[in-house]
Design an enzyme around this catalytic site. Structure first.
Site, short mmCIF file in Angstrom:
data_model
loop_
_atom_site.label_atom_id
_atom_site.label_comp_id
_atom_site.label_asym_id
_atom_site.label_seq_id
_atom_site.Cartn_x
_atom_site.Cartn_y
_atom_site.Cartn_z
N ARG A 117 0.83 -1.21 0.00
CA ARG A 117 0.00 0.00 0.00
C ARG A 117 0.87 1.26 0.00
O ARG A 117 0.56 2.24 -0.67
CB ARG A 117 -0.94 -0.02 1.20
CG ARG A 117 -2.00 1.07 1.15
CD ARG A 117 -3.06 0.89 2.22
NE ARG A 117 -2.52 1.10 3.56
CZ ARG A 117 -3.22 0.93 4.69
NH1 ARG A 117 -4.50 0.54 4.62
NH2 ARG A 117 -2.68 1.13 5.86
N LYS A 152 -2.57 7.06 1.16
CA LYS A 152 -2.34 7.37 2.57
C LYS A 152 -1.24 8.43 2.61
O LYS A 152 -0.06 8.13 2.76
CB LYS A 152 -1.95 6.09 3.32
CG LYS A 152 -2.25 6.15 4.80
CD LYS A 152 -2.25 4.76 5.41
CE LYS A 152 -2.20 4.80 6.93
NZ LYS A 152 -3.27 5.52 7.59
N GLU A 169 -16.04 6.38 5.70
CA GLU A 169 -15.23 5.76 6.76
C GLU A 169 -15.10 6.76 7.89
O GLU A 169 -15.55 7.89 7.79
CB GLU A 169 -13.85 5.38 6.20
CG GLU A 169 -13.07 6.58 5.67
CD GLU A 169 -11.72 6.23 5.06
OE1 GLU A 169 -11.16 5.18 5.38
OE2 GLU A 169 -11.23 7.04 4.25
N1 PMP Z 1 -9.20 4.82 7.13
C1 PMP Z 1 -8.32 5.79 7.38
C2 PMP Z 1 -8.62 7.18 6.91
C3 PMP Z 1 -7.13 5.51 8.05
O1 PMP Z 1 -6.24 6.48 8.29
C4 PMP Z 1 -6.87 4.17 8.48
C5 PMP Z 1 -5.59 3.83 9.18
N2 PMP Z 1 -5.39 4.53 10.36
C6 PMP Z 1 -7.85 3.20 8.24
C7 PMP Z 1 -8.98 3.55 7.53
C8 PMP Z 1 -7.63 1.78 8.66
O2 PMP Z 1 -6.64 1.18 7.86
P1 PMP Z 1 -5.71 -0.01 8.38
O3 PMP Z 1 -6.61 -1.09 8.83
O4 PMP Z 1 -4.89 -0.39 7.21
O5 PMP Z 1 -4.90 0.54 9.51
#
Ligand code: PMP
Length: 285
Positions: free
Chosen positions: A52, A151, A184
């Site tokens: 990622r 990200k 989200e």
């Molecule tokens: N959405 C956002 C905006 C995030 O920053 C994150 C990670 N902190 C997630 C979802 C969750 O992703 P992951 O399970 O890969 O940590």
């Protein structure tokens, strides 16, 4: 001994771990990052996080100055240098220092930073009794403005919504997308349970493809729970039997109240509890 922070090939004491104020990561949020967890000395889904990170970097035309295997090794060495077995790793790649002005071509030497530390996002109490959240009026970035799939170091969109949550006395806030659909939370993905089925918004709702989200979808499918990535609206969340959030730092956390409305019977539900236990087993095995 002071916490050791990795910057581009060397370890520094935390107080001495510094980068240039001309770094475009600071000046413009021009860079990418990952948040990983280590359990019992092993990083959970390291390959997926690196994949990622590379995709985020590719999306902003940033070349990471070392390979995935070398970066994985640096992550493990930074954890070992700090004697951290169960912890959190923040992996950052900045555009590097350069001239003032947006032009990424007028920078050099992207900086690779690895912070190995501990994180506790929410008090233990909230894992047992559930979290209360609000829906933020700040919508998630339009995917054609800044794709939430990236990200990036530019997290102000999420921070604006987080501030709304905090001002309402909540630790998390749910964000809608530009179409008014559920996207989200500010740092977590969202799941709902509806008549025994596990539902979560699809990637084209404009969300980060969470690695915990993927793990939970796989765990649920393996447990014989019906799962689907489905467009959700606020009505679905309000009327859900259960709601929970997922993230590397948060892991799996139940949500029992949204906008002052009780979800289900106001207690963490059976499917949430079951998946939490399965997630713990997977990560701590
Ligand atoms: N959405 C956002 C905006 C995030 O920053 C994150 C990670 N902190 C997630 C979802 C969750 O992703 P992951 O399970 O890969 O940590």
């Amino acid at each position: 001994m002071a916490l050791q922070v990795y910057i581009s090939g060397k370890l520094f004491d935390k107080e001495d771990a510094k980068i240039s104020v001309y770094d475009h990561g600071l000046l413009y949020g021009d860079g990418v990052f990952e948040g990983l967890r280590s359990y019992n000395g092993k990083v959970f889904r390291m390959a997926e996080h690196l994949d990622r990170l590379w995709k985020s970097a590719r999306a902003i035309c940033l070349e990471i100055p070392l390979g995935q295997a070398a970066l994985a090794q640096a992550v493990n060495e930074t954890l070992a240098a700090n004697n951290i077995k169960d912890g959190y790793v923040r992996l950052i790649v900045t555009r590097g220092a350069g001239a003032l002005g947006l032009d990424p071509n007028r920078t050099s030497h992207p900086q690779v930073i690895i912070i190995a530390d501990h994180i506790s996002l929410y008090p233990q109490e909230m894992y047992e009794h559930g979290l209360e959240i609000i829906t933020a009026s700040t919508i998630r970035n339009h995917p054609q403005a800044l794709s939430p799939r990236i990200k990036s170091l530019n997290y102000l969109n999420n921070i604006m919504a987080k501030i709304e949550g905090l001002q309402a006395g909540c630790q998390e806030a749910l964000m809608m997308n530009h179409k008014g659909e559920v996207a989200e939370c500010t740092g977590d993905n969202i799941f709902i349970v509806q008549r025994g089925a596990l539902l979560t918004p699809p990637l084209d709702a404009g969300i980060l493809e969470g690695i915990t989200r993927d793990a939970v979808l796989q765990l649920a499918a393996a447990a014989g729970i019906s799962t689907a990535e489905r467009t959700l609206i606020r009505h679905d969340v309000y009327t859900a039997d259960e709601v929970f959030l997922t993230g590397s730092a948060a892991e799996v956390i139940p949500v029992v109240k949204i906008d002052s409305r009780k979800i289900g019977d106001g207690k963490p539900g059976p499917i949430t509890r079951d998946l939490t236990a399965r997630f713990h087993e997977l990560t701590r095995q």
